[in-house]
Design an enzyme around this catalytic site. Structure first.
Site, PDB file in Angstrom:
ATOM      1  N   LYS A  13       0.842  -1.199   0.000  1.00 19.60           N
ATOM      2  CA  LYS A  13       0.000   0.000   0.000  1.00 19.60           C
ATOM      3  C   LYS A  13       0.877   1.248   0.000  1.00 19.60           C
ATOM      4  O   LYS A  13       1.810   1.368   0.798  1.00 19.60           O
ATOM      5  CB  LYS A  13      -0.917  -0.014   1.218  1.00 19.60           C
ATOM      6  CG  LYS A  13      -1.906   1.149   1.271  1.00 19.60           C
ATOM      7  CD  LYS A  13      -2.802   1.015   2.497  1.00 19.60           C
ATOM      8  CE  LYS A  13      -3.779   2.176   2.621  1.00 19.60           C
ATOM      9  NZ  LYS A  13      -4.651   2.043   3.818  1.00 19.60           N
TER      10      LYS A  13
ATOM     11  N   SER B  12      -9.293   2.916   3.068  1.00 23.13           N
ATOM     12  CA  SER B  12      -8.308   3.483   2.160  1.00 23.13           C
ATOM     13  C   SER B  12      -7.445   2.436   1.461  1.00 23.13           C
ATOM     14  O   SER B  12      -6.660   2.780   0.567  1.00 23.13           O
ATOM     15  CB  SER B  12      -7.395   4.446   2.921  1.00 23.13           C
ATOM     16  OG  SER B  12      -6.663   3.782   3.932  1.00 23.13           O
TER      17      SER B  12
ATOM     18  N   SER C  69      -9.951   0.724   7.221  1.00 21.48           N
ATOM     19  CA  SER C  69      -9.350   0.735   5.880  1.00 21.48           C
ATOM     20  C   SER C  69      -8.898  -0.618   5.360  1.00 21.48           C
ATOM     21  O   SER C  69      -8.566  -0.733   4.187  1.00 21.48           O
ATOM     22  CB  SER C  69      -8.168   1.710   5.848  1.00 21.48           C
ATOM     23  OG  SER C  69      -8.627   3.034   5.955  1.00 21.48           O
TER      24      SER C  69
END
Length: 531
Positions: A132, A209, A233
Site C-alpha cells: 500500500k 483506504s 481501511s
C-alpha cells in the site's frame, strides 16, 4: 518511468498512468497437520516452467499453495512473478489499482536469493505481493501517500519492518497500490492517481483506504496484498471486494522503523486476502514485537495457521445492529446479517443481541483529533523539506478542511483524545466478560458509486455520504481490538457483502478459528469478480 538506484538491491519504479479453489480440499490439508503436508498436491504445475503458468492456474492458487509449489520445486519464483505482472498488465488499465511497479527490485531480490540458495525457503516463498502506497516504505522507491505534495518524495532509505518480515519469509514485493490522499476516506480516489474501480462492478468504489490493495486481490493480480487500517481501511474494502480483511490488535504488527505506532495505535498494518489461511500465514510472518518499540502484545501460544486446525468450540456471540453514526442498514446488509446469524446458530453457537455503551461523540471526536494532528504534522514536515507552504494545488478540499481544523487543536485536546482511547478500550473489554465474539455489519451501506466519497468536494456533501461507511469499524481502531471482515453475502445485483467479527484485545486466534469454520461451512473463494 524513473529509476532509483541503491545497494544492495537496485530498484526500478514504473509509475503507472492515471488514465476455484485450488482443486483440493482445504480441510484435508489443514488436518494433515503442517504446511509441509502439501507435497505433491500441485503436480499439475510440473511443466509450468516450460509452458508458462496460465492465468487461470495462477488465479486458482492462494499464497499458501504458491509457497508450497515453490518449496516442492513444482514452480519457480519467476513463474509467479511473471504471472502477476501479466495479470497486472491485463487488468490494471481498467481497475487502476497498481500505481507503481518495482519489477527491477523484485528481480534483484530473486537473484540474491538464488545466489544465496534461499529461493525455496520461508512460509511465503516466492509469493508476489503489493504494498500500500501509504506510510509504508520499500528501500530505494518513493511513497506518495496518494498526495500531490508527496509525488516526488525522495526514495526511502529503509524498508518498513513489516515488509522486511514478509521478505524474510520469502515474499516478493513488486509494486504499490493506490490509496486516497493520506488514507482519509473510505474510497480510493485521488487527484494524483484517479479512481480505483471495484472489480465486481467498475462503476463502483473498491472502498478505502486500502481499496487499491483489495481491488488488486479481487482482480487476481495477487492472492494477498499489504493493507493498513486506521478507521476501517482493511475491513471496508475487504467487504466491498469480497475478501477476508483482518485488522489485528493494536501493536500486533510493527509500524517502524521510523515510528512505532500510527495514530496512537489506531492504525495497524496487515493484509487483505481471498482465504482465511492466507491471512493467518501473513499474520504469522508479520506479527511480533519490534526492536526499539515500547509497545507489544502478548506472544502467541501457537502459529495462527495452526489455529485453523482447531475447532472454535461453542461460542457466545453478541450481535450489534446499530451503526454509531445512526445510518440505517441497507436491505442487502440487513439480510446478510440475518443469514449469518442463522449460519452461526446452525453451527451450534449462541447468539444474543447487544447494545454498545459507547458515546459516538467521544469516539469520533477523539479519533478525529488524533488523525488531524497526525495530518498536520506530516504536512508540516513536508513543507519544511520543500521550503514552502502547501497550497490548494497540493492538497484536496477535505484534506484542507481537516488541516484547518487541526490548527486549533491544543496539547490538552490531544491528551484528552488519548485518554478517550484508553477509556473506550476499557469499556469495550467489558462485553467480553459475557461474550466471546461480537458480530456486526462492516458498513451500513453497499459499495458506493465512484465519486460519492472523494476528498475533492464540499465538506457537507462528503460528510453526508460518509455516514454509512465507517459507523461500525472505527470503534475497534480506537479500542485496539482485533476485527475481521468475512465475505458472507452478496446483494441481488451481485455486489459482495461482508460481516465483521470483533474479539477481545489479543484475540486473533479465536477470530481465525471462527473464520475458518465459517469458510469451511460455506466456501467463498470460488466466487470471483469477472474481468
Amino acid at each position: 518511468m524513473h529509476t532509483n538506484e541503491h545497494q544492495p538491491i537496485t530498484a526500478s519504479t514504473t509509475t503507472l498512468s492515471n488514465t476455484s479453489e485450488t482443486g483440493w480440499s482445504r480441510r484435508s490439508v489443514l488436518k494433515a497437520g503442517a504446511l509441509a503436508a502439501g507435497v505433491g498436491i500441485l503436480g499439475r504445475f510440473a511443466d509450468a516452467r516450460a509452458a508458462g503458468l496460465s492465468a487461470s492456474d495462477y488465479q486458482g492458487l492462494d499464497a499458501w499453495a504458491m509457497s508450497q509449489a515453490i518449496r516442492t520445486g513444482e514452480l519457480q519464483s519467476e513463474d509467479l512473478l511473471a504471472a502477476a505482472l501479466a495479470r497486472c498488465q491485463a487488468v490494471n488499465p481498467r481497475v487502476k489499482t497498481v500505481n507503481m511497479l518495482h519489477e527491477t527490485y523484485a528481480r534483484a531480490l530473486l537473484s540474491q536469493r538464488r545466489s544465496a540458495g534461499t529461493e525455496t525457503q520461508g512460509t511465503l516463498a516466492g509469493v508476489p505481493v503489493l504494498i500500500k502506497d501509504l506510510n509504508t516504505y520499500l528501500q530505494g522507491t518513493s511513497t506518495s501517500n496518494g498526495c500531490r505534495l508527496f509525488k516526488d518524495a525522495p526514495p526511502a532509505a529503509r524498508t518498513s519492518t513489516l515488509i522486511t518480515r514478509y521478505e524474510q519469509a520469502g515474499a516478493v514485493p513488486f509494486g504499490k497500490t493506490t490509496c486516497p490522499e493520506f488514507g482519509l476516506t473510505t474510497t480510493t480516489e485521488s487527484l494524483l492517481w484517479g479512481q480505483t474501480r471495484n472489480p465486481w462492478n467498475l462503476a463502483m468504489s473498491a472502498g478505502g483506504s486500502s481499496g487499491g490493495a483489495a481491488a488488486a486481490v479481487a482482480a487476481g493480480i495477487v492472492p494477498v496484498a499489504h493493507a493498513t487500517d486506521g478507521g476501517g481501511s482493511i475491513r471496508i474494502p475487504a467487504s466491498y471486494c469480497g475478501l477476508v480483511g483482518l485488522k489485528p490488535s493494536r501493536y500486533r504488527t510493527p509500524s517502524g522503523p521510523a515510528h512505532f505506532e500510527g495514530w496512537f495505535g489506531a492504525s495497524v498494518g496487515n493484509v487483505v486476502s481471498r482465504t482465511v489461511r492466507d491471512t493467518a500465514l501473513f499474520l504469522d510472518a508479520g506479527q511480533g514485537h519490534e526492536a526499539g518499540s515500547a509497545y507489544w502484545i502478548p506472544p502467541l501460544q501457537r502459529p495462527y495457521v495452526e489455529e485453523l486446525q482447531r475447532e472454535p468450540g461453542k461460542l457466545r456471540i453478541a450481535v450489534v445492529r446499530q451503526s454509531l453514526t445512526g445510518a440505517a442498514l441497507e436491505p442487502a446488509i440487513a439480510a446478510t446479517l440475518e443469514q449469518t446469524i442463522k449460519q452461526l446458530l446452525g453451527l451450534g453457537h449462541e447468539v444474543e443481541e447487544l447494545t454498545l455503551n459507547i458515546d459516538p461523540r467521544q469516539l469520533f471526536g477523539a479519533h478525529g483529533t488524533v488523525i488531524g494532528t497526525a495530518l498536520r504534522t506530516a504536512i508540516h514536515d513536508r513543507e519544511q523539506v520543500l521550503g514552502r507552504a502547501a497550497t490548494a494545488q497540493d492538497l484536496e478540499k477535505i484534506t484542507l478542511v481537516n488541516l484547518e481544523r487541526a490548527q486549533a487543536t491544543t496539547g490538552e485536546d490531544l491528551y484528552r483524545a488519548r485518554q478517550s482511547f484508553e477509556s473506550i478500550g476499557a469499556t469495550m473489554e467489558q462485553p467480553f466478560e459475557r461474550f466471546d465474539v461480537i458480530l456486526s455489519p462492516v458498513t451500513a451501506n453497499l459499495t458506493p458509486q465512484l465519486g460519492l466519497l472523494t476528498l475533492d468536494q464540499p465538506w457537507d456533501s462528503y460528510a453526508h455520504h460518509a455516514m454509512g461507511s465507517a459507523g461500525f469499524t472505527v470503534l475497534a481502531n480506537v479500542s485496539g481490538q482485533p476485527a475481521i471482515s468475512l465475505p458472507l453475502g452478496q446483494s441481488d445485483n451481485g455486489l459482495p457483502v461482508g460481516m465483521m467479527f470483533t474479539a477481545r484485545l489479543g484475540g486473533e486466534d479465536g477470530l481465525l478459528r471462527l473464520a475458518s469454520q465459517l469458510e469451511l461451512d460455506r466456501p467463498w473463494a470460488a466466487r470471483r469478480a469477472v474481468l
